[in-house]
Scaffold this motif. Structure first.
Motif, PDB file in Angstrom:
ATOM      1  N   TYR A 213       0.696  -1.150   0.160  1.00  0.00           N
ATOM      2  CA  TYR A 213       0.204   0.025  -0.200  1.00  0.00           C
ATOM      3  C   TYR A 213       1.068   1.160   0.113  1.00  0.00           C
ATOM      4  O   TYR A 213       0.621   2.033  -0.622  1.00  0.00           O
ATOM      5  N   TRP A 214       1.623   1.098   0.734  1.00  0.00           N
ATOM      6  CA  TRP A 214       2.801   1.865   0.817  1.00  0.00           C
ATOM      7  C   TRP A 214       3.753   2.840  -0.432  1.00  0.00           C
ATOM      8  O   TRP A 214       3.657   3.745  -0.471  1.00  0.00           O
ATOM      9  N   ALA A 215       3.765   1.558  -0.875  1.00  0.00           N
ATOM     10  CA  ALA A 215       4.471   2.039  -2.322  1.00  0.00           C
ATOM     11  C   ALA A 215       3.830   1.946  -3.759  1.00  0.00           C
ATOM     12  O   ALA A 215       4.282   3.416  -4.450  1.00  0.00           O
ATOM     13  N   ASP A 255      -4.738   7.096 -11.412  1.00  0.00           N
ATOM     14  CA  ASP A 255      -3.278   6.523 -11.622  1.00  0.00           C
ATOM     15  C   ASP A 255      -3.197   4.965 -11.609  1.00  0.00           C
ATOM     16  O   ASP A 255      -3.481   4.115 -10.552  1.00  0.00           O
ATOM     17  N   TRP A 256      -3.449   4.417 -13.096  1.00  0.00           N
ATOM     18  CA  TRP A 256      -3.790   3.308 -13.302  1.00  0.00           C
ATOM     19  C   TRP A 256      -2.139   2.356 -13.789  1.00  0.00           C
ATOM     20  O   TRP A 256      -2.620   0.938 -13.047  1.00  0.00           O
ATOM     21  N   ALA A 260      -2.262  -1.756 -11.593  1.00  0.00           N
ATOM     22  CA  ALA A 260      -2.436  -2.163 -11.803  1.00  0.00           C
ATOM     23  C   ALA A 260      -0.867  -3.404 -11.113  1.00  0.00           C
ATOM     24  O   ALA A 260      -0.595  -3.882 -10.831  1.00  0.00           O
ATOM     25  N   GLY A 261      -0.210  -2.478 -10.405  1.00  0.00           N
ATOM     26  CA  GLY A 261       1.266  -2.558  -9.502  1.00  0.00           C
ATOM     27  C   GLY A 261       0.498  -2.702  -8.784  1.00  0.00           C
ATOM     28  O   GLY A 261       1.211  -4.180  -7.931  1.00  0.00           O
ATOM     29  N   LEU A 262      -0.189  -2.488  -8.116  1.00  0.00           N
ATOM     30  CA  LEU A 262      -0.767  -2.950  -6.753  1.00  0.00           C
ATOM     31  C   LEU A 262      -1.425  -4.074  -6.044  1.00  0.00           C
ATOM     32  O   LEU A 262      -1.465  -5.425  -6.060  1.00  0.00           O
ATOM     33  N   GLY A 267      -2.106 -10.007  -5.427  1.00  0.00           N
ATOM     34  CA  GLY A 267      -2.538 -10.884  -6.586  1.00  0.00           C
ATOM     35  C   GLY A 267      -1.104 -12.017  -6.136  1.00  0.00           C
ATOM     36  O   GLY A 267      -1.566 -13.537  -6.034  1.00  0.00           O
ATOM     37  N   ILE A 268      -0.166 -12.376  -6.460  1.00  0.00           N
ATOM     38  CA  ILE A 268       1.171 -12.374  -6.829  1.00  0.00           C
ATOM     39  C   ILE A 268       1.460 -13.171  -4.993  1.00  0.00           C
ATOM     40  O   ILE A 268       2.117 -14.120  -5.021  1.00  0.00           O
ATOM     41  N   VAL A 269       1.926 -12.025  -4.597  1.00  0.00           N
ATOM     42  CA  VAL A 269       2.800 -12.031  -3.506  1.00  0.00           C
ATOM     43  C   VAL A 269       1.782 -12.210  -2.586  1.00  0.00           C
ATOM     44  O   VAL A 269       1.826 -13.359  -1.359  1.00  0.00           O
TER      45      VAL A 269
END
Length: 335
Positions: A213-215, A255-256, A260-262, A267-269
């Motif tokens: 969330y911070w990133a 902020d796409w 996408a990064g979150l 979803g993975i980590v």
């Protein structure tokens, strides 16, 4: 012989009837009873050590353990809940930009598909769902004090009479010595496993979520990280109840890249850490099949509320254990 059977079955019927009436009348205190039993399983070894090795009276030892539970468990829980409530009230998001984006999205959906997202039926359904959710949260938070009071009250008497209580329950079990040991061992193992493993998993999940969330630039990442930790107890959906709406929020605010990064990170980590750690903890603390854990939590939450995350898997495990005992006692040895 007939008279003896009549007395026996009449007594059993009266016990079941009175038990059903008592359980129905006191069901609202079930959470406190389950909480007290969970704490008793965790601290019974300490109680035995204080009374048998250090020579304390049961009352003195019980009071010391109650103080320990209050300071080390109840106080942090209340502080965390209170902090979350305060922080939620202080959350500020860019409402104007969010509303404009949502309106544009709704117009686009209606233009392309002809589906009216803001129809009366959809608004009514959404309002009802939100209302029920708020009422559930308020009832759970409001019931914390009552549940805690009942839990401490029952725990005290469980600790004071621990030896007699265990011997009495042990004598009532309708099994031979091997079956009794198996049942009592399964109860201790499952309760200890879930009571330790679930909070530990929640803390790990919350820390991993806070980093993501911070990133991604999510507002109040520590707040949503704490909410994510609590969400780990929900079967199947789990942390997705928190991070999926946050991904949608980032996307709706334009902020796409962050969205996408979150989404990829969670979803993975986050999801895989949930699955891996959950099953590792269960295997370490109690050799429990993953399906018993998953479906046990679903069953337990429906029956017992919050404490169902502990007693749901225990209920399923006990069912299969009793079936196995019946098979060994009455089927395998039958000539």
């Amino acid at each position: 012989m007939m008279k003896e059977r009549y007395f026996r079955y009449s007594l059993i019927a009266m016990i079941l009837l009175l038990g059903w009436l008592i359980a129905g009348g006191l069901w609202s205190f079930a959470s406190g009873l389950l909480g007290a039993f969970t704490l008793y399983v965790l601290v019974r070894g300490q109680m035995n050590s204080l009374t048998e090795k250090r020579g304390m009276t049961p009352v003195t030892a019980a009071v010391l353990i109650i103080l320990e539970v209050s300071v080390c468990l109840l106080a942090p829980v209340y502080f965390t809940v209170w902090s979350l409530v305060v922080r939620i009230q202080e959350v500020r998001v860019d409402i104007s930009q969010l509303v404009a984006t949502v309106q544009h999205f709704i117009s686009l959906v209606q233009e392309k598909t002809g589906y009216d997202v803001l129809s009366a039926g959809n608004i009514e359904a959404a309002t009802g769902y939100i209302t029920r959710s708020i009422q559930f949260v308020i009832s759970q938070v409001g019931g914390l004090l009552v549940t805690s009071a009942v839990m401490i009250f029952l725990l005290y008497f469980m600790l004071v009479g621990s030896r007699k209580m265990e011997e009495y329950v042990y004598g009532l079990l309708p099994f031979d010595e091997n079956g009794k040991h198996a049942v009592m061992g399964e109860i201790r193992s499952m309760v200890r496993s879930n009571a330790i493993g679930i909070p530990l998993l929640a803390v790990i999940q919350g820390l991993v979520a806070i980093a993501g969330y911070w990133a991604a630039g999510v507002p109040s990442p520590f707040l949503f990280g704490a909410v994510t930790a609590f969400a780990t107890i929900v079967p199947f959906l789990g942390t997705g109840l928190v991070w999926a709406p946050l991904v949608a929020y980032l996307a709706l605010t334009g902020d796409w890249i962050a969205a996408a990064g979150l989404a990829a990170y969670c979803g993975i980590v986050l999801v895989n850490i949930d699955n891996v750690i959950r099953f590792i903890l269960q295997k370490r603390l109690a050799d429990t099949h993953p399906l018993i854990t998953v479906f046990g939590v679903i069953l337990g939450i429906r029956l017992f509320g919050f404490w169902g995350v502990i007693f749901g898997p225990l209920l399923l495990s006990m069912f299969f254990l009793l079936v196995d005992i019946f098979k060994k006692e009455y089927l395998d040895n039958k000539q």
